[in-house]
Design an enzyme around this catalytic site. Structure first.
Site, mmCIF file in Angstrom:
data_model
loop_
_atom_site.group_PDB
_atom_site.id
_atom_site.type_symbol
_atom_site.label_atom_id
_atom_site.label_comp_id
_atom_site.label_asym_id
_atom_site.label_seq_id
_atom_site.Cartn_x
_atom_site.Cartn_y
_atom_site.Cartn_z
ATOM 1 N N LYS A 1 56.594 75.711 28.619
ATOM 2 C CA LYS A 1 56.283 75.768 30.050
ATOM 3 C C LYS A 1 55.316 76.915 30.278
ATOM 4 O O LYS A 1 55.361 77.916 29.547
ATOM 5 C CB LYS A 1 57.571 76.056 30.838
ATOM 6 N N TYR B 1 62.641 57.346 47.361
ATOM 7 C CA TYR B 1 62.135 56.075 47.904
ATOM 8 C C TYR B 1 62.283 54.957 46.862
ATOM 9 O O TYR B 1 62.811 53.882 47.153
ATOM 10 C CB TYR B 1 60.666 56.213 48.329
#
Ligand code: NAD
Length: 357
Positions: free
Chosen positions: A80, A183
């Site tokens: 990262k 969604y």
């Protein structure tokens, strides 16, 4: 912070501090473990108050990527980057070009992608300087539909554990947060005939799921108390905490949010005691990283192949439950065991020398 002590404790391989004065680039590239392959993990830009806060964030997140990539069965290690700065004010092209050169200088030990505060145009600047970057437009694209599909598959595996059937037809599922992932999760659940209840802070996100799937809406503050079969945290971390566990009425917790257990040791155990089935977050929400990793497939990116791989999250969640039962441990711990077992097995294989390597 005693840095070497911390690095040794969790066995980090390499930390690289990079800066470029004119552009203002100040970044820390953290490579946790490359046993399985190049360290893949996004770049986060954040206005950290102290340098050590940035380092600690990068270290924790890179280690998390080692476990996630291993659990997803990818031939990738964990890394990262954190860039120190305000993502709304401090960005410029040179910053990301300079960052790209530094990534390139690692020769493929680290592959970057987008994370909080970074968008595709930033990554396109990085791409000008290095091929070790994923999640670009025109290739794997938005990870959210893949994350949602993996979460849906993992939810079915968790339902199978709780009810002896993986059908979600007629099941009452609460979704906390109907943004990018929520969604699409609602879409899959609607198609299978689940009864869906949602909460969100944004009116437009709520309108979209009400119009498209006819879901029921409740207030964000009361969502924890909704009597349901499955609770799907798909907004925030640390939502499985003391207060929530007092009111949660569900058999299964299975959602895409990162770091759902506020205090993993305490709340992971409490979930067990309450008999709730918990699908560990970094296993169930790994669909996005599976999709990004497909960009590095030697045959090129293929959405259909990525989708088939995302479906294996069902088996991975089942495997977590098997390990939890085998070792008599909570499922959040079983996820770590599953990842560590894969790394350990393959590290032994890596000791077999390949010719000309
Ligand atoms: P998003 O920002 O698009 O959606 C989050 C939604 O949650 C927003 O609509 C927001 O209004 C809502 N929300 C925030 N606080 C809330 C609250 N208290 N109650 C109800 N709703 C609330 O984010 P996303 O990309 O959909 O990601 C959702 C979660 O999944 C995050 O935790 C993210 O870290 C995790 N995740 C996402 C991906 C991905 O591919 N996008 C991959 C892995 C993990």
């Amino acid at each position: 912070m005693n840095k070497f002590e911390y690095l040794e404790k969790y066995d980090y391989e390499q930390i690289v501090y990079v800066q470029e004065k004119k552009s203002g680039l100040k970044a820390i590239i953290c490579v946790h473990d490359t046993t399985l392959g190049p360290a893949l993990g996004g770049t986060r830009m954040w206005a950290y108050e102290h340098e050590d806060d940035a380092l600690l964030d990068g270290l924790r997140l890179s280690r998390g990527m080692t476990y996630k990539n291993a659990a997803m069965g990818l031939n990738l290690g964990g890394g990262k980057t954190v860039i120190i700065g305000d993502a709304r004010e401090d960005k410029n092209e040179e910053m990301f070009r300079a960052f790209g050169r530094y990534v390139d200088s690692l020769g493929g030990r680290y592959i970057t992608a987008e994370d909080v505060g970074i968008n595709t145009s930033d990554m396109l600047h990085v791409k000008e300087e290095t091929d070790y970057v994923g999640g670009l437009p025109g290739l794997s694209g938005d990870p959210s539909p893949f994350t949602a599909y993996g979460t849906y598959c993992g939810m079915k595996a968790a339902a199978n554990k709780a009810y002896g059937s993986d059908s979600l037809e007629g099941k009452k599922v609460v979704i906390q947060g109907v943004g990018h992932v929520g969604y699409y999760l609602a879409k899959h659940l609607h198609e299978e005939g689940a009864e869906i209840v949602v909460a969100d802070l944004y009116e437009d996100n709520l309108k979209r799921v009400v119009n498209d799937f006819g879901v029921e809406v409740v207030d964000p503050d009361t969502i924890y108390g909704v009597d349901c079969d499955i609770f799907a945290p798909t907004a925030l971390g640390a939502i499985v905490n003391d207060e929530a566990l007092e009111v949660l009425k569900c058999d299964v917790i299975a959602g895409a949010a990162n770091n759902q257990l506020k205090d993993p040791e305490k709340h992971g155990k409490l979930l067990e005691e309450k008999g709730m089935v918990y699908a560990p977050d970094y296993v169930i929400n790994g669909g996005g990283v599976i999709n990004v990793a497909e960009e590095f497939n030697s045959n090129g990116y293929n959405a259909e192949r990525a989708t088939r791989k995302v479906e294996t999250i069902y088996d991975k969640i089942q495997r977590v439950f098997e390990i939890a039962q085998r070792d008599n441990i909570p499922t959040y711990k079983a996820a770590d065991v599953m990842a560590e077992e894969r790394i350990n097995k393959l590290s032994k294989l890596n000791s077999i020398r390949k010719p000309n390597k």
